[in-house]
Each structure stands twice: as structure tokens, then as C-alpha cells.
Design a protein around this motif. Structure first.
Motif: not given
Length: 245
Positions: A136-143
Motif C-alpha cells: 500500500g501507499d504509506a503516505l496515503a496510509g498516514e493521511k
């Protein structure tokens, strides 16, 4: 990886009937472990301590948890390492925590079989685990974590003053055993079922029982993004091993 998460989540929902929380937990015990009498020694002591009942079943039968080669290593003997795995039931997680506690380890090591066989909770053999990679997209996961989870949990420095004092931070959760299972199945763990919806996984809310707060509505790709984000997070350094209740 996304397909694996979906399969795991759907398996949890299909495997546990609505009344499963009211009945005994089913533990799949391999024949070698059951024949030694070790399981009969171990399980009643946990039940007496906690009130959680456990029924032994054969491998392959429907069960919420299992001893075998997969999962978290918990004890050794004779000439084999035994691991424990479960499908997300909070009571099964409680059993795992007990197995790893001082009381549980003493219970494991107090048993001597009819032929003199014994077990140890001091795992000395090297174990090489395949690293799980979340795509998965870790940056999207943070958001997503800040948006949906940040109202209760401290996610990182960006919301360190906004979480509830009664809920653990993501860094603390990252340091728990099987953190990835906890995050992948968080919707099964209270209080999340009352306000969480995962598209194509969870059943719709009962219209007569609306969620008590604004629902968390995510998709499986969202969940994988959150897992990717948390996998890159450094566990909190609390100065001592966690003591789980």
C-alpha cells in the motif's frame, strides 16, 4: 497482499457465527501435542484464571485458534517448536498474552509427560521469519490514519496533542506482538465494530442501531495503505517489555 488481507478478513467473518463470543473457544491441537497430555494440563489452568473456556478440536476442524507451525512461537518440546495462531478473537489474543506471561510460562514448564517429556517457554532456537511487505501507499496510509483514527489515537507528531489519553498511540500498538494482525482485523476488536465499515467486508449497520459516532468508512486498499504506513513506524521505546492485561 491485498487479496491476502481480503481473504483473512472475509474468513474471520465467515468462520465466527454471531454466538461464537458466548461459547467456548475452539483450539486446534495436533495429535502429537494432544496425546502427550500437555494440552489437558495447560487449558484448564488458563480457564480457571480467566473464566474463558477452551475446547480442543482436531487440526482441520473449525477453530478460532491453533497450535502448530504457523503464528507466534510460544514453547518448545519435545524436539519441536510450537507456535500459536488465531483469527482475531479478543479472547484468543488474551490466551496468547497469558502463554507469554510469567504465569503462563511457569505453567508450560511445570508439566512432565508420562514418558518424561517436558516443554520450555524459553525459545533459544534461531527463527528466521519472512518479512511481510505491504504494497500500500504509506503516505496515503498516514493521511487516512490521521483522518479516521486520529480522533482517538495519537498517530505521530502531527496529532500528538489530539488523541484520547485512554487509547494507545500507534507507536505503542506497533510494539505489540502480532501488531499487523491487530491492525488488519481492528474492525473486529471493540469498540470498532459499532462504527466501522470496510467496503465489501463488513455487513451494513442495523438501521435500528445507528453508530454512536461518525462512522469510519474505508476500503481494503485504504486498509493496506494504513498497514504500509504502520509497518514503517518505529515502535515506541517504553524502556521495558509490555505487560498486557
Amino acid at each position: 497482499m491485498r487479496g491476502l488481507i481480503a481473504a483473512v478478513l472475509i474468513w474471520h467473518l465467515a468462520a465466527l457465527p454471531p454466538a461464537a463470543q458466548d461459547g467456548p473457544l475452539r483450539l486446534a491441537v495436533p495429535e502429537a501435542l494432544d496425546a502427550s497430555g500437555f494440552a489437558q494440563h495447560l487449558l484448564p489452568r488458563f480457564s480457571l484464571k480467566t473464566g474463558v473456556r477452551i475446547t480442543r478440536v482436531s487440526p482441520g476442524a473449525a477453530a478460532e485458534m491453533a497450535f502448530g507451525e504457523e503464528g507466534r512461537p510460544v514453547f518448545e518440546g519435545p524436539a519441536q517448536r510450537w507456535s500459536f495462531s488465531h483469527g482475531g478473537d479478543p479472547r484468543a489474543e488474551r490466551f496468547l498474552e497469558w502463554l507469554q506471561s510469567d504465569v503462563g510460562k511457569r505453567t508450560i514448564e511445570s508439566y512432565t509427560g508420562p514418558d518424561g517429556e517436558s516443554y520450555t517457554a524459553n525459545l533459544t532456537k534461531a527463527r528466521v521469519e519472512e518479512e511481510t511487505v505491504y504494497e500500500g501507499d504509506a503516505l496515503a496510509g498516514e493521511k487516512l490514519s490521521l483522518l479516521h483514527c486520529g480522533r482517538c489515537h495519537v498517530i505521530n507528531k502531527k496529532n500528538r496533542m489530539n488523541g484520547l489519553g485512554s487509547t494507545p498511540s500507534f507507536a505503542v500498538l506497533r510494539g505489540l506482538p502480532e501488531w499487523d494482525t491487530r491492525f488488519a482485523t481492528f474492525h473486529l476488536l471493540n469498540p470498532h465494530p459499532s462504527f466501522t465499515q470496510i467496503k465489501d467486508v463488513t455487513a451494513p449497520f442495523d438501521p435500528t442501531l445507528p453508530p454512536p459516532i461518525v462512522p469510519v468508512e474505508i476500503t481494503l486498499p485504504d486498509l493496506e495503505a494504513i498497514l504500509a504506513f504502520v509497518s514503517e513506524m518505529a515502535p515506541a521505546d517504553l524502556g521495558a517489555p509490555l505487560q498486557l492485561q
